[in-house]
Design a protein around this motif. Sequence first.
Motif, PDB file in Angstrom:
ATOM      1  N   THR A  17       1.999   6.182  -6.334  1.00 21.88           N
ATOM      2  CA  THR A  17       0.625   5.147  -4.875  1.00 21.88           C
ATOM      3  C   THR A  17       1.315   6.544  -3.495  1.00 21.88           C
ATOM      4  OG1 THR A  17       2.095   3.615  -5.842  1.00 21.88           O
ATOM      5  CG2 THR A  17       1.490   2.542  -3.924  1.00 21.88           C
ATOM      6  N   PHE A  18       2.876   6.743  -3.655  1.00 19.26           N
ATOM      7  CA  PHE A  18       3.082   7.621  -2.401  1.00 19.26           C
ATOM      8  C   PHE A  18       1.913   8.264  -2.054  1.00 19.26           C
ATOM      9  CE2 PHE A  18       4.181  11.535  -0.729  1.00 19.26           C
ATOM     10  CZ  PHE A  18       5.204  11.156   0.408  1.00 19.26           C
ATOM     11  N   VAL A  19       1.082   9.220  -2.930  1.00 21.97           N
ATOM     12  CA  VAL A  19       0.255  10.020  -2.793  1.00 21.97           C
ATOM     13  C   VAL A  19      -0.743   8.845  -2.606  1.00 21.97           C
ATOM     14  CG1 VAL A  19      -1.368  11.863  -3.952  1.00 21.97           C
ATOM     15  CG2 VAL A  19       1.292  11.783  -4.379  1.00 21.97           C
ATOM     16  N   LEU A  20      -1.630   8.075  -2.749  1.00 29.52           N
ATOM     17  CA  LEU A  20      -2.350   7.268  -3.414  1.00 29.52           C
ATOM     18  C   LEU A  20      -2.800   6.885  -1.296  1.00 29.52           C
ATOM     19  CD1 LEU A  20      -4.999   6.359  -3.659  1.00 29.52           C
ATOM     20  CD2 LEU A  20      -3.891   3.992  -4.917  1.00 29.52           C
ATOM     21  N   VAL A  21      -1.022   6.229  -0.683  1.00 30.86           N
ATOM     22  CA  VAL A  21      -1.358   5.825   0.840  1.00 30.86           C
ATOM     23  C   VAL A  21      -1.646   7.549   1.497  1.00 30.86           C
ATOM     24  CG1 VAL A  21       0.045   4.501   3.015  1.00 30.86           C
ATOM     25  CG2 VAL A  21      -0.223   3.801  -0.412  1.00 30.86           C
ATOM     26  N   LEU A  22      -0.695   7.946   1.240  1.00 28.40           N
ATOM     27  CA  LEU A  22      -0.907   9.607   1.881  1.00 28.40           C
ATOM     28  C   LEU A  22      -1.669  10.205   2.290  1.00 28.40           C
ATOM     29  CD1 LEU A  22       0.891  10.893   4.132  1.00 28.40           C
ATOM     30  CD2 LEU A  22       1.281  12.402   1.608  1.00 28.40           C
ATOM     31  N   PHE A  23      -2.594  10.475   0.518  1.00 27.34           N
ATOM     32  CA  PHE A  23      -3.782  10.802   1.237  1.00 27.34           C
ATOM     33  C   PHE A  23      -5.111   9.709   1.472  1.00 27.34           C
ATOM     34  CE2 PHE A  23      -3.698  15.156  -2.080  1.00 27.34           C
ATOM     35  CZ  PHE A  23      -2.045  15.239  -1.538  1.00 27.34           C
ATOM     36  N   ALA A  68       0.279   4.819 -15.008  1.00 27.73           N
ATOM     37  CA  ALA A  68      -0.611   5.892 -13.635  1.00 27.73           C
ATOM     38  C   ALA A  68      -1.298   4.151 -13.135  1.00 27.73           C
ATOM     39  CB  ALA A  68      -1.281   5.848 -14.404  1.00 27.73           C
ATOM     40  N   HIS A  69      -0.139   2.809 -13.169  1.00 28.78           N
ATOM     41  CA  HIS A  69      -0.965   1.994 -12.055  1.00 28.78           C
ATOM     42  C   HIS A  69      -1.022   1.967 -11.433  1.00 28.78           C
ATOM     43  CE1 HIS A  69       0.498  -0.533 -15.590  1.00 28.78           C
ATOM     44  NE2 HIS A  69      -0.025  -0.213 -16.322  1.00 28.78           N
ATOM     45  N   PHE A  70      -0.107   2.079 -10.186  1.00 29.48           N
ATOM     46  CA  PHE A  70       0.107   2.458  -8.795  1.00 29.48           C
ATOM     47  C   PHE A  70      -0.580   1.227  -8.171  1.00 29.48           C
ATOM     48  CE2 PHE A  70      -1.532   6.847 -10.487  1.00 29.48           C
ATOM     49  CZ  PHE A  70       0.002   7.005 -10.383  1.00 29.48           C
ATOM     50  N   ASN A  71      -0.662   0.072  -8.143  1.00 32.36           N
ATOM     51  CA  ASN A  71      -1.524  -0.980  -7.552  1.00 32.36           C
ATOM     52  C   ASN A  71      -0.712  -2.727  -8.741  1.00 32.36           C
ATOM     53  OD1 ASN A  71      -2.745  -3.147  -7.030  1.00 32.36           O
ATOM     54  ND2 ASN A  71      -4.451  -1.658  -7.489  1.00 32.36           N
ATOM     55  N   GLY A 103       4.901   6.522   1.733  1.00 31.44           N
ATOM     56  CA  GLY A 103       3.391   6.889   2.186  1.00 31.44           C
ATOM     57  C   GLY A 103       3.830   6.655   2.973  1.00 31.44           C
ATOM     58  N   ALA A 104       3.136   5.325   4.202  1.00 30.57           N
ATOM     59  CA  ALA A 104       3.002   5.188   5.408  1.00 30.57           C
ATOM     60  C   ALA A 104       3.821   5.376   6.122  1.00 30.57           C
ATOM     61  CB  ALA A 104       2.961   3.478   4.842  1.00 30.57           C
ATOM     62  N   ALA A 105       5.549   5.578   5.720  1.00 31.88           N
ATOM     63  CA  ALA A 105       6.022   6.056   7.099  1.00 31.88           C
ATOM     64  C   ALA A 105       6.193   7.254   7.128  1.00 31.88           C
ATOM     65  CB  ALA A 105       7.510   5.744   6.317  1.00 31.88           C
ATOM     66  N   ILE A 199       0.149  -3.090   2.045  1.00 31.72           N
ATOM     67  CA  ILE A 199       1.165  -3.625   2.723  1.00 31.72           C
ATOM     68  C   ILE A 199       1.928  -3.029   3.405  1.00 31.72           C
ATOM     69  CG2 ILE A 199       3.187  -4.083   2.109  1.00 31.72           C
ATOM     70  CD1 ILE A 199       2.348  -6.082   0.252  1.00 31.72           C
ATOM     71  N   GLY A 200       1.772  -1.230   2.775  1.00 35.71           N
ATOM     72  CA  GLY A 200       2.363  -0.197   3.081  1.00 35.71           C
ATOM     73  C   GLY A 200       2.253   0.285   4.307  1.00 35.71           C
ATOM     74  N   PRO A 201       0.924   0.786   5.006  1.00 38.90           N
ATOM     75  CA  PRO A 201       0.263   0.455   6.618  1.00 38.90           C
ATOM     76  C   PRO A 201      -0.379  -0.733   7.388  1.00 38.90           C
ATOM     77  CG  PRO A 201      -1.390   1.581   4.985  1.00 38.90           C
ATOM     78  CD  PRO A 201      -0.588   0.439   3.522  1.00 38.90           C
ATOM     79  N   ALA A 202      -0.048  -1.473   6.727  1.00 43.13           N
ATOM     80  CA  ALA A 202       0.135  -3.139   7.596  1.00 43.13           C
ATOM     81  C   ALA A 202       1.911  -2.988   8.751  1.00 43.13           C
ATOM     82  CB  ALA A 202      -0.009  -4.017   6.913  1.00 43.13           C
ATOM     83  N   LEU A 203       2.761  -2.190   7.451  1.00 54.09           N
ATOM     84  CA  LEU A 203       4.372  -2.699   8.259  1.00 54.09           C
ATOM     85  C   LEU A 203       4.214  -1.588   9.888  1.00 54.09           C
ATOM     86  CD1 LEU A 203       5.882  -2.704   4.963  1.00 54.09           C
ATOM     87  CD2 LEU A 203       5.309  -4.735   6.727  1.00 54.09           C
ATOM     88  N   PHE A 204       3.520  -0.841   9.378  1.00 49.42           N
ATOM     89  CA  PHE A 204       3.553   0.536  10.822  1.00 49.42           C
ATOM     90  C   PHE A 204       2.200  -0.028  12.328  1.00 49.42           C
ATOM     91  CE2 PHE A 204       5.481   1.646   7.137  1.00 49.42           C
ATOM     92  CZ  PHE A 204       6.791   2.886   7.587  1.00 49.42           C
ATOM     93  N   ALA A 205       1.702  -0.424  11.475  1.00 48.44           N
ATOM     94  CA  ALA A 205      -0.081  -0.818  12.100  1.00 48.44           C
ATOM     95  C   ALA A 205      -0.001  -2.211  13.142  1.00 48.44           C
ATOM     96  CB  ALA A 205      -0.482  -0.881  11.778  1.00 48.44           C
TER      97      ALA A 205
END
Length: 324
Positions: A17-23, A68-71, A103-105, A199-205
């Motif tokens: 999930t980290f890689v999915l968000v980062l990339f 490999a759910h990541f979701n 990933g977002a952080a 959720i990940g990116p929203a926390l920083f946006a």
Amino acid sequence: MDDSSTLQKVAAEVIGTFVLVLFGCGSVVYWSETAGEPAFVSTTTTVGLAFGLALMVMIYAFGRISGAHFNPAVSVGAALGRRLPWNQVPTYIAAQLAGAILGAAVLFGLLHGFDGFSAEGNMGQNGFGDASVGGYAMWAALLLELVLTMIFVWVILAVTDERNEHPGLAPLAIGFALVAIHFVAIPATGTSVNPARSIGPALFAGSEAIGQVWVFVVAPLLGGAIAGYTYDLLFGETRPRAAAGAFAPPGAVPGYGAPDQYQQQWNEPAAAAPHQQHQWGQPQWTPEQIAAWQAQQAQAQPGQQQGWPDDEGDAERTQIRPPR
């Protein structure tokens, strides 16, 4: 056989999930910061490919470990489709959320390499209304994300089905399904189909992104739940796997005609009846099954104390051992 430990499953879900968000989100934000440079061109196609290819690679890398759910929507769909015990779902979702936030952080920190970078509304977050490219309505965003997630989870359940004769191609199909979904939804919502990714990116946006993120949690979870609940009804009940390759035709090899480790993760016998679980991957008989077994043993050897055959075996006293 599922021989992965809980810690290994958690690590796989966090990293994937980290890689999915980062990339994926990185492909959006890095382009937005260099949009004035003609040498750097990014489109719906490149962003969609970034998400889909990242997912495909992570499935090939970690599918044998955790599935490999990541979701969270995929995990809920898998549980309702009897592919994942319910007692594992909270752990999977917690790992996915941790990976997405991490990933977002990391992306947030790296983007400060650009002078004057501001994360407000600029983290690859999802949105509707004024926060979306085309001013997409909230009700439409809910329906779009629900329908696309439902289709996505159907695809995942289908290509990981024990009856699928080409499981080696499953990660490719799942990755390109996500690519196609992004081609459709990027202009409308930025494409979620994954609560953790939203959720990940929203926390920083900023506050607006946080205020809208509920849509991208509720809709994908509902879509995944519908897909998981209806898969067996629409396409037939999946058969519990008795042993690796039990349904493989002669000459089949893992990944091409016989189950590979990724497909086996999605078709563990223990996942077929989540209400019967007491440990990860360890089946537990129901009281009715235990009673039937005891009756069978008593009928086979009346008046004798029941025990297990000795190490050398005894054909006259062959018994069926229940799972521990």
